[in-house]
Write a protein that holds these residues in place. Structure first.
Motif, PDB file in Angstrom:
ATOM      1  N   ARG B 151       0.832  -1.208   0.000  1.00 13.90           N
ATOM      2  CA  ARG B 151       0.000   0.000   0.000  1.00 13.90           C
ATOM      3  C   ARG B 151       0.868   1.261   0.000  1.00 13.90           C
ATOM      4  O   ARG B 151       0.673   2.166  -0.819  1.00 13.90           O
ATOM      5  CB  ARG B 151      -0.921  -0.019   1.215  1.00 13.90           C
ATOM      6  CG  ARG B 151      -1.767   1.225   1.359  1.00 13.90           C
ATOM      7  CD  ARG B 151      -2.750   1.086   2.517  1.00 13.90           C
ATOM      8  NE  ARG B 151      -3.334   2.401   2.798  1.00 13.90           N
ATOM      9  CZ  ARG B 151      -2.769   3.297   3.617  1.00 13.90           C
ATOM     10  NH1 ARG B 151      -1.642   3.024   4.233  1.00 13.90           N
ATOM     11  NH2 ARG B 151      -3.342   4.465   3.790  1.00 13.90           N
ATOM     12  N   LEU B 154       2.476   1.743  -3.433  1.00 12.51           N
ATOM     13  CA  LEU B 154       1.531   2.192  -4.462  1.00 12.51           C
ATOM     14  C   LEU B 154       1.174   3.669  -4.239  1.00 12.51           C
ATOM     15  O   LEU B 154       1.096   4.449  -5.201  1.00 12.51           O
ATOM     16  CB  LEU B 154       0.271   1.316  -4.446  1.00 12.51           C
ATOM     17  CG  LEU B 154       0.472  -0.121  -4.973  1.00 12.51           C
ATOM     18  CD1 LEU B 154      -0.777  -0.962  -4.737  1.00 12.51           C
ATOM     19  CD2 LEU B 154       0.850  -0.126  -6.460  1.00 12.51           C
ATOM     20  N   LEU B 155       1.003   4.053  -2.985  1.00 11.48           N
ATOM     21  CA  LEU B 155       0.706   5.470  -2.700  1.00 11.48           C
ATOM     22  C   LEU B 155       1.876   6.359  -3.122  1.00 11.48           C
ATOM     23  O   LEU B 155       1.686   7.458  -3.645  1.00 11.48           O
ATOM     24  CB  LEU B 155       0.404   5.664  -1.207  1.00 11.48           C
ATOM     25  CG  LEU B 155      -0.985   5.189  -0.754  1.00 11.48           C
ATOM     26  CD1 LEU B 155      -1.099   5.219   0.769  1.00 11.48           C
ATOM     27  CD2 LEU B 155      -2.093   6.061  -1.393  1.00 11.48           C
ATOM     28  N   LEU B 158       1.815   6.958  -6.746  1.00  8.19           N
ATOM     29  CA  LEU B 158       0.765   7.929  -7.104  1.00  8.19           C
ATOM     30  C   LEU B 158       1.213   9.359  -6.811  1.00  8.19           C
ATOM     31  O   LEU B 158       0.801  10.304  -7.494  1.00  8.19           O
ATOM     32  CB  LEU B 158      -0.513   7.632  -6.325  1.00  8.19           C
ATOM     33  CG  LEU B 158      -1.373   6.499  -6.869  1.00  8.19           C
ATOM     34  CD1 LEU B 158      -2.582   6.290  -5.962  1.00  8.19           C
ATOM     35  CD2 LEU B 158      -1.815   6.792  -8.297  1.00  8.19           C
ATOM     36  N   PRO B 161       4.538  11.975 -10.177  1.00  5.39           N
ATOM     37  CA  PRO B 161       4.150  11.896 -11.592  1.00  5.39           C
ATOM     38  C   PRO B 161       5.159  11.132 -12.464  1.00  5.39           C
ATOM     39  O   PRO B 161       4.759  10.473 -13.428  1.00  5.39           O
ATOM     40  CB  PRO B 161       4.054  13.372 -12.016  1.00  5.39           C
ATOM     41  CG  PRO B 161       3.750  14.103 -10.734  1.00  5.39           C
ATOM     42  CD  PRO B 161       4.472  13.341  -9.651  1.00  5.39           C
ATOM     43  N   LYS B 163       6.570   8.553 -11.731  1.00  7.28           N
ATOM     44  CA  LYS B 163       6.399   7.103 -11.503  1.00  7.28           C
ATOM     45  C   LYS B 163       5.040   6.605 -11.989  1.00  7.28           C
ATOM     46  O   LYS B 163       4.742   5.413 -11.870  1.00  7.28           O
ATOM     47  CB  LYS B 163       6.543   6.774 -10.002  1.00  7.28           C
ATOM     48  CG  LYS B 163       7.891   7.111  -9.394  1.00  7.28           C
ATOM     49  CD  LYS B 163       8.960   6.127  -9.826  1.00  7.28           C
ATOM     50  CE  LYS B 163      10.290   6.446  -9.134  1.00  7.28           C
ATOM     51  NZ  LYS B 163      11.422   5.764  -9.785  1.00  7.28           N
ATOM     52  N   HIS B 164       4.227   7.520 -12.518  1.00  9.54           N
ATOM     53  CA  HIS B 164       2.891   7.102 -12.947  1.00  9.54           C
ATOM     54  C   HIS B 164       2.926   6.060 -14.049  1.00  9.54           C
ATOM     55  O   HIS B 164       2.022   5.231 -14.153  1.00  9.54           O
ATOM     56  CB  HIS B 164       2.069   8.325 -13.391  1.00  9.54           C
ATOM     57  CG  HIS B 164       1.510   9.113 -12.238  1.00  9.54           C
ATOM     58  ND1 HIS B 164       0.657  10.166 -12.387  1.00  9.54           N
ATOM     59  CD2 HIS B 164       1.696   8.983 -10.897  1.00  9.54           C
ATOM     60  CE1 HIS B 164       0.348  10.672 -11.188  1.00  9.54           C
ATOM     61  NE2 HIS B 164       0.974   9.965 -10.284  1.00  9.54           N
ATOM     62  N   PHE B 167       2.410   2.764 -12.837  1.00  5.27           N
ATOM     63  CA  PHE B 167       1.191   2.499 -12.095  1.00  5.27           C
ATOM     64  C   PHE B 167       0.104   1.988 -13.020  1.00  5.27           C
ATOM     65  O   PHE B 167      -0.285   2.645 -13.979  1.00  5.27           O
ATOM     66  CB  PHE B 167       0.702   3.771 -11.393  1.00  5.27           C
ATOM     67  CG  PHE B 167      -0.286   3.469 -10.310  1.00  5.27           C
ATOM     68  CD1 PHE B 167       0.146   3.416  -8.986  1.00  5.27           C
ATOM     69  CD2 PHE B 167      -1.605   3.190 -10.584  1.00  5.27           C
ATOM     70  CE1 PHE B 167      -0.738   3.100  -7.969  1.00  5.27           C
ATOM     71  CE2 PHE B 167      -2.494   2.865  -9.579  1.00  5.27           C
ATOM     72  CZ  PHE B 167      -2.067   2.830  -8.266  1.00  5.27           C
ATOM     73  N   PRO B 169      -3.752   0.846 -12.854  1.00 10.50           N
ATOM     74  CA  PRO B 169      -4.923   0.773 -11.962  1.00 10.50           C
ATOM     75  C   PRO B 169      -5.360  -0.665 -11.681  1.00 10.50           C
ATOM     76  O   PRO B 169      -5.884  -0.958 -10.612  1.00 10.50           O
ATOM     77  CB  PRO B 169      -5.987   1.549 -12.728  1.00 10.50           C
ATOM     78  CG  PRO B 169      -5.215   2.529 -13.542  1.00 10.50           C
ATOM     79  CD  PRO B 169      -3.954   1.816 -13.948  1.00 10.50           C
ATOM     80  N   ILE B 172      -4.541  -2.454  -8.392  1.00 10.16           N
ATOM     81  CA  ILE B 172      -5.384  -2.356  -7.187  1.00 10.16           C
ATOM     82  C   ILE B 172      -6.425  -3.469  -7.172  1.00 10.16           C
ATOM     83  O   ILE B 172      -6.745  -4.023  -6.125  1.00 10.16           O
ATOM     84  CB  ILE B 172      -6.024  -0.950  -7.092  1.00 10.16           C
ATOM     85  CG1 ILE B 172      -4.914   0.101  -6.984  1.00 10.16           C
ATOM     86  CG2 ILE B 172      -6.948  -0.872  -5.875  1.00 10.16           C
ATOM     87  CD1 ILE B 172      -5.407   1.519  -6.754  1.00 10.16           C
TER      88      ILE B 172
END
Lengths: 247, 247
Positions: B151, B154-155, B158, B161, B163-164, B167, B169, B172
């Motif tokens: 968690r 992942l936060l 987020l 930017p 590292k986006h 990411f 979705p 999750i």
């Protein structure tokens, strides 16, 4: 040669740029880099791979050493095995020897008729133009070791039993053809030094300079590409809420 | 965790051992290593590749990230695409995800009937036994990240930017199936932890420890193999004489 501090900065930048190039491809980017390394025995192709290319780490880098072609490879066009190892989007491909062997060792040893290798310079130029058109930056480096330094390095290998595995007595036969190889390299530099894919001749008698010069070519190439991290359209607030800890 | 000095010594030894393994293969040696990395998102498979595997440099190391299978790959047995990327003699192959996905994500999402994935544990054990019999040391590492640290990571992605791009979705959604994945990993650890190819569970909540632990597994594996430089039968005196400078 830069100061140590400058060098550390440059190496960190190289690693960062390479990550960006890789990241860019995950967003659909098509750009990629192909580093072609050529040079006589002991010029230090392996050393450049370890010390300059090694800065990048294993992800996003693909290394290929082209050896004497297999029977299957010889049954195809000389570019067949090369095409199979071209870098994908976001990758840095590294060729330790390459399609240039087909106008170097092949020419020096008359492995195919002159009428055949003569056509290859144009074929190589067309091939590299095609790569560039498809988003590949082609970086061709000739590591130039002198006749005397090659002798020193071969003698040093002979003096160290733990380096004997690298010593191939046939290397001395190749050395005897130094002038033929020089003529073959001259033809390569003259006939395949195109705007799309120019040659860089790097003096290779001094290892530290050699490794730094190739690292610098890679760094400048990547800096010019200026790859960017993709900016996917994330709904950050919603995603953060979904990651809230359970009550 | 070792002292810095000890660590430098160990990393230098890793690089030396890897060169020996590669050198051994040039003399006909068949031994090789396959590192299999598994773990939930953010466990740090990529970090381990950069910081532990990266010690070796590009020569003699082959990295493969297995993604969602292509249509062609799905048309074959699940080991087909795996076999194509197995390391050759002297190489260290690194699998970032692997055939284990075929009893992990596939099981959690019911991508094939249970009757099919149930047979795969035995198939995997037979496959790995075959690799070991052929001279491959199979090193299977499960990077174990905790639910809470995932968690946090992942936060953190987020929040940055740059590292986006990492990411997804869907990560999750996968996180919501944490218990199913735990059950699937438990089955893997229970049913494929063989004498021939045992699992190593590496705690992955602390990056420095995680990277060191995998580096240490690689170093110990190579040290146990104790690869040797080939000792070709060179006539050193004659070769030296052939390298005498011209008068």
């Amino acid at each position: 040669m830069p100061t140590t501090k400058r060098l550390e900065h440059d190496l960190a930048q190289m690693a960062d740029l390479q990550e960006r190039l890789w990241a860019e491809s995950t967003g659909g980017g098509q750009r990629r880099v192909l580093l072609v390394l050529q040079g006589m025995d002991t010029a230090g192709k392996g050393g450049v791979v370890t010390h300059a290319v090694g800065v990048f780490g294993p992800i996003g880098v693909e290394y290929t050493a082209f050896k004497k072609p297999t029977e299957e490879e010889r049954a195809h066009d000389f570019l067949w095995r090369i095409r199979k190892r071209l870098p994908g989007p976001g990758m840095i491909g590294v060729f330790d020897r390459s399609h240039y062997e087909d106008v170097l060792v092949v020419r020096v040893h008359d492995l195919v008729p002159k009428s055949e290798w003569e056509t290859r310079y144009d074929a190589i130029n067309a091939f590299e133009q095609e790569l560039v058109d498809g988003g590949t930056t082609v970086l061709k480096v000739f590591l130039h070791v002198s006749y005397d330094v090659q002798r020193e390095r071969l003698l040093r290998r002979l003096a160290r039993p733990d380096k004997h595995w690298k010593f191939n007595p046939a290397d001395i036969d190749e050395r005897a053809r130094w002038d033929d190889y020089r003529a073959a390299y001259d033809a390569v530099l003259e006939r395949t030094n195109t705007d799309a894919a120019p040659w860089y001749v790097v003096p290779a008698d001094h290892k530290t300079y050699r490794n730094w010069a190739v690292a610098e070519l890679l760094r400048e190439t990547l800096a010019e590409l200026d790859p960017r991290y993709p900016q996917p359209d994330l709904d950050v607030a919603t995603l953060r809420a979904r990651l809230a800890p359970p009550h």
